[in-house]
Design a protein around this motif. Structure first.
Motif, PDB file in Angstrom:
ATOM      1  N   ASP A 135      11.841 -15.388   4.025  1.00 20.99           N
ATOM      2  CA  ASP A 135      10.865 -14.917   3.048  1.00 20.99           C
ATOM      3  C   ASP A 135      10.230 -13.597   3.470  1.00 20.99           C
ATOM      4  O   ASP A 135       9.906 -12.756   2.623  1.00 20.99           O
ATOM      5  N   VAL A 136      10.050 -13.411   4.771  1.00 21.72           N
ATOM      6  CA  VAL A 136       9.454 -12.162   5.272  1.00 21.72           C
ATOM      7  C   VAL A 136      10.406 -10.994   5.018  1.00 21.72           C
ATOM      8  O   VAL A 136       9.993  -9.927   4.528  1.00 21.72           O
ATOM      9  N   ASP A 137      11.687 -11.192   5.329  1.00 23.20           N
ATOM     10  CA  ASP A 137      12.667 -10.132   5.075  1.00 23.20           C
ATOM     11  C   ASP A 137      12.766  -9.817   3.587  1.00 23.20           C
ATOM     12  O   ASP A 137      12.882  -8.645   3.188  1.00 23.20           O
ATOM     13  N   LEU A 138      12.730 -10.858   2.760  1.00 22.50           N
ATOM     14  CA  LEU A 138      12.792 -10.618   1.320  1.00 22.50           C
ATOM     15  C   LEU A 138      11.535  -9.922   0.818  1.00 22.50           C
ATOM     16  O   LEU A 138      11.615  -9.033  -0.044  1.00 22.50           O
ATOM     17  N   ALA A 139      10.381 -10.286   1.348  1.00 21.95           N
ATOM     18  CA  ALA A 139       9.143  -9.612   0.956  1.00 21.95           C
ATOM     19  C   ALA A 139       9.190  -8.137   1.321  1.00 21.95           C
ATOM     20  O   ALA A 139       8.796  -7.267   0.516  1.00 21.95           O
ATOM     21  N   ASN A 140       9.682  -7.825   2.520  1.00 20.39           N
ATOM     22  CA  ASN A 140       9.815  -6.425   2.937  1.00 20.39           C
ATOM     23  C   ASN A 140      10.776  -5.668   2.028  1.00 20.39           C
ATOM     24  O   ASN A 140      10.528  -4.507   1.670  1.00 20.39           O
ATOM     25  N   ALA A 141      11.878  -6.329   1.661  1.00 17.65           N
ATOM     26  CA  ALA A 141      12.883  -5.675   0.810  1.00 17.65           C
ATOM     27  C   ALA A 141      12.352  -5.466  -0.608  1.00 17.65           C
ATOM     28  O   ALA A 141      12.591  -4.423  -1.227  1.00 17.65           O
ATOM     29  N   ILE A 142      11.622  -6.447  -1.148  1.00 21.48           N
ATOM     30  CA  ILE A 142      11.017  -6.296  -2.479  1.00 21.48           C
ATOM     31  C   ILE A 142      10.049  -5.121  -2.479  1.00 21.48           C
ATOM     32  O   ILE A 142      10.071  -4.269  -3.378  1.00 21.48           O
ATOM     33  N   ALA A 143       9.186  -5.080  -1.471  1.00 20.91           N
ATOM     34  CA  ALA A 143       8.217  -3.982  -1.383  1.00 20.91           C
ATOM     35  C   ALA A 143       8.924  -2.636  -1.293  1.00 20.91           C
ATOM     36  O   ALA A 143       8.529  -1.670  -1.965  1.00 20.91           O
ATOM     37  N   LYS A 178      11.864  -1.783  -2.415  1.00 22.83           N
ATOM     38  CA  LYS A 178      12.434  -1.452  -3.727  1.00 22.83           C
ATOM     39  C   LYS A 178      11.389  -0.829  -4.645  1.00 22.83           C
ATOM     40  O   LYS A 178      11.699  -0.001  -5.507  1.00 22.83           O
ATOM     41  N   LEU A 179      10.140  -1.240  -4.446  1.00 22.38           N
ATOM     42  CA  LEU A 179       9.052  -0.771  -5.298  1.00 22.38           C
ATOM     43  C   LEU A 179       8.318   0.424  -4.699  1.00 22.38           C
ATOM     44  O   LEU A 179       7.273   0.837  -5.218  1.00 22.38           O
ATOM     45  N   GLY A 180       8.844   0.982  -3.604  1.00 29.79           N
ATOM     46  CA  GLY A 180       8.209   2.133  -2.967  1.00 29.79           C
ATOM     47  C   GLY A 180       6.949   1.772  -2.209  1.00 29.79           C
ATOM     48  O   GLY A 180       6.075   2.617  -2.012  1.00 29.79           O
ATOM     49  N   LEU A 181       6.859   0.513  -1.758  1.00 31.98           N
ATOM     50  CA  LEU A 181       5.666   0.018  -1.076  1.00 31.98           C
ATOM     51  C   LEU A 181       6.025  -0.561   0.284  1.00 31.98           C
ATOM     52  O   LEU A 181       7.193  -0.645   0.646  1.00 31.98           O
ATOM     53  N   LYS A 182       5.021  -0.972   1.031  1.00 29.78           N
ATOM     54  CA  LYS A 182       5.189  -1.720   2.271  1.00 29.78           C
ATOM     55  C   LYS A 182       4.654  -3.130   2.044  1.00 29.78           C
ATOM     56  O   LYS A 182       3.714  -3.331   1.276  1.00 29.78           O
ATOM     57  N   ALA A 183       5.237  -4.098   2.741  1.00 32.89           N
ATOM     58  CA  ALA A 183       4.729  -5.464   2.670  1.00 32.89           C
ATOM     59  C   ALA A 183       3.851  -5.749   3.881  1.00 32.89           C
ATOM     60  O   ALA A 183       4.223  -5.415   5.005  1.00 32.89           O
ATOM     61  N   GLU A 184       2.700  -6.328   3.637  1.00 33.15           N
ATOM     62  CA  GLU A 184       1.819  -6.788   4.709  1.00 33.15           C
ATOM     63  C   GLU A 184       1.755  -8.304   4.607  1.00 33.15           C
ATOM     64  O   GLU A 184       1.067  -8.855   3.742  1.00 33.15           O
ATOM     65  N   PRO A 216      13.287   4.220  -8.391  1.00 34.33           N
ATOM     66  CA  PRO A 216      12.240   4.882  -9.175  1.00 34.33           C
ATOM     67  C   PRO A 216      11.855   4.132 -10.455  1.00 34.33           C
ATOM     68  O   PRO A 216      10.674   4.095 -10.824  1.00 34.33           O
ATOM     69  N   LYS A 217      12.840   3.534 -11.131  1.00 34.47           N
ATOM     70  CA  LYS A 217      12.539   2.817 -12.369  1.00 34.47           C
ATOM     71  C   LYS A 217      11.682   1.586 -12.102  1.00 34.47           C
ATOM     72  O   LYS A 217      10.764   1.270 -12.865  1.00 34.47           O
ATOM     73  N   LEU A 218      11.983   0.888 -11.020  1.00 33.86           N
ATOM     74  CA  LEU A 218      11.185  -0.283 -10.673  1.00 33.86           C
ATOM     75  C   LEU A 218       9.809   0.118 -10.140  1.00 33.86           C
ATOM     76  O   LEU A 218       8.801  -0.511 -10.457  1.00 33.86           O
ATOM     77  N   ALA A 219       9.792   1.189  -9.344  1.00 33.70           N
ATOM     78  CA  ALA A 219       8.518   1.670  -8.802  1.00 33.70           C
ATOM     79  C   ALA A 219       7.560   2.074  -9.916  1.00 33.70           C
ATOM     80  O   ALA A 219       6.335   1.929  -9.787  1.00 33.70           O
ATOM     81  N   ALA A 220       8.127   2.549 -11.027  1.00 39.78           N
ATOM     82  CA  ALA A 220       7.296   2.968 -12.156  1.00 39.78           C
ATOM     83  C   ALA A 220       6.597   1.781 -12.823  1.00 39.78           C
ATOM     84  O   ALA A 220       5.611   1.972 -13.548  1.00 39.78           O
ATOM     85  N   LEU A 221       7.086   0.569 -12.581  1.00 38.61           N
ATOM     86  CA  LEU A 221       6.478  -0.628 -13.162  1.00 38.61           C
ATOM     87  C   LEU A 221       5.277  -1.129 -12.358  1.00 38.61           C
ATOM     88  O   LEU A 221       4.534  -2.000 -12.818  1.00 38.61           O
ATOM     89  N   VAL A 222       5.094  -0.587 -11.163  1.00 39.05           N
ATOM     90  CA  VAL A 222       4.017  -1.056 -10.289  1.00 39.05           C
ATOM     91  C   VAL A 222       2.670  -0.584 -10.837  1.00 39.05           C
ATOM     92  O   VAL A 222       2.492   0.605 -11.131  1.00 39.05           O
ATOM     93  N   PRO A 223       1.696  -1.487 -10.989  1.00 35.95           N
ATOM     94  CA  PRO A 223       0.371  -1.081 -11.474  1.00 35.95           C
ATOM     95  C   PRO A 223      -0.250  -0.013 -10.583  1.00 35.95           C
ATOM     96  O   PRO A 223       0.000   0.027  -9.368  1.00 35.95           O
ATOM     97  N   ASP A 224      -1.069   0.846 -11.184  1.00 37.34           N
ATOM     98  CA  ASP A 224      -1.624   2.000 -10.469  1.00 37.34           C
ATOM     99  C   ASP A 224      -2.438   1.600  -9.243  1.00 37.34           C
ATOM    100  O   ASP A 224      -2.389   2.270  -8.215  1.00 37.34           O
ATOM    101  N   ASP A 225      -3.195   0.504  -9.330  1.00 35.91           N
ATOM    102  CA  ASP A 225      -4.030   0.130  -8.189  1.00 35.91           C
ATOM    103  C   ASP A 225      -3.190  -0.310  -6.989  1.00 35.91           C
ATOM    104  O   ASP A 225      -3.506   0.008  -5.841  1.00 35.91           O
ATOM    105  N   VAL A 226      -2.092  -1.002  -7.271  1.00 34.19           N
ATOM    106  CA  VAL A 226      -1.193  -1.416  -6.187  1.00 34.19           C
ATOM    107  C   VAL A 226      -0.464  -0.205  -5.621  1.00 34.19           C
ATOM    108  O   VAL A 226      -0.314  -0.053  -4.407  1.00 34.19           O
ATOM    109  N   LYS A 227      -0.066   0.686  -6.520  1.00 27.82           N
ATOM    110  CA  LYS A 227       0.623   1.910  -6.089  1.00 27.82           C
ATOM    111  C   LYS A 227      -0.293   2.740  -5.189  1.00 27.82           C
ATOM    112  O   LYS A 227       0.137   3.282  -4.164  1.00 27.82           O
ATOM    113  N   ALA A 228      -1.564   2.816  -5.545  1.00 20.73           N
ATOM    114  CA  ALA A 228      -2.513   3.593  -4.756  1.00 20.73           C
ATOM    115  C   ALA A 228      -2.724   2.985  -3.373  1.00 20.73           C
ATOM    116  O   ALA A 228      -2.878   3.701  -2.373  1.00 20.73           O
TER     117      ALA A 228
END
Length: 308
Positions: A91-99, A101-107, A51-63
């Protein structure tokens, strides 16, 4: 300087040559096959949002709910396509994991390597994860979040029949991927050193290919005498070549890889925090071990941590 140091990868890492089998069998519980090669089917712990990291995500990306990631899917084991055409790799696995962590999906989208950073600048991609070396030149135009260490290496045909000296490639036919650190190395270092020694430079300034798989094939087929690439990419190509290639000399020029983001992006702190969190909770090491590249692990992620 690029590197892919900047950059391939059951694997079909793009068929290197008809005579080179890329099918791995006999996978063990260690996450690697009995041949010692990486195992794309190895599992990694589920990553939950912080949640703390997800809160750092800009609103447009979060949307939007996703991170669009550019990757040149020809650079095994970092980013490449499997038999079905799906993009896989470290890199693909790390991109998915980063996303995650931020409450997002990686494309993850396949892109020519040299088009990724311009794509970030044009807002086509939020992230570039394609074995980019973090260097001072690149930091002038994008932010780089460090996540891995890689060097350069040289490979030749098994047995080194032409007696290639990796420290002296003057006058040799050397295959490299376009836009990489190794291509820059020939232009900026190798050729000038040859000239100082009164020798001809690397033939044609290097035999340049858009895809790393074609670089490997150029040596397997005998078109070129040697190839230069990132160290773990060379190691992977050797494992996949069915005994047709070998490394000569030692790994050199070790430097960090970086996740590329728009310069000054508000997303940069969130991505750096996600990478560090993955390192701290052990997910990062699982991913690297899955792909057989754990030797490049780092302990601390930094923003713009170039060493040269």
């Amino acid at each position: 300087m690029t590197t892919r140091t900047q950059r391939n990868r059951l694997f079909a890492a793009g068929v290197v040559a008809a005579s080179v089998s890329l099918v791995l069998t006999g996978c063990s519980s260690s996450g690697k096959s009995e041949s010692g090669a990486p195992n794309a089917s190895a599992t990694v712990n589920e990553v939950k949002a912080d949640p703390k990291l997800a809160a750092l995500v800009p609103d447009d990306v979060k949307a939007a709910g996703k991170l669009v990631v550019g990757a040149d899917a020809s650079y095994a084991p970092d980013e490449f396509k499997d038999d079905s055409g799906k993009i896989i790799g470290m890199d693909v696995d790390l991109a998915n994991a980063i996303a995650a962590k931020l409450g997002l999906k990686a494309e993850v989208q396949d892109s020519g390597f040299t088009a990724i950073i311009p794509g970030i600048q044009a807002n086509k991609f939020q992230l570039g994860m394609s074995s980019f070396t973090d260097n001072k030149e690149r930091e002038q135009i994008v932010d780089m979040v460090t996540y891995f260490n890689s060097g350069s290496a040289v490979a030749v045909k098994k047995g080194n029949p032409e007696k290639i000296d990796p420290k002296d490639l003057c006058g040799k036919k050397v295959a490299v991927q376009t836009g990489t650190t190794q291509a820059d190395e020939i232009k900026d270092t190798r050729d000038p050193d040859c000239a100082k020694a009164g020798k001809p430079g690397v033939q044609n300034g290097g035999d340049k290919f858009d895809l790393q798989t074609d670089v490997t094939n150029a040596v397997v087929s005998g078109r070129d005498q040697a190839l230069m690439a990132d160290s773990q990419v060379v190691d992977y190509a050797i494992k996949q070549s069915g005994g047709q290639l070998e490394k000569v000399g030692e790994t050199y020029g070790t430097a960090p890889y970086g996740v590329a983001l728009a310069k000054g992006s508000k997303l940069t702190p969130a991505v750096q925090g996600a990478v560090q969190s993955l390192i701290d909770d052990g997910t990062y090491k699982q991913i690297l071990t899955k792909w057989g590249v754990e030797a490049g692990a780092i302990e601390k992620s930094a923003v713009n941590g170039a060493v040269s």
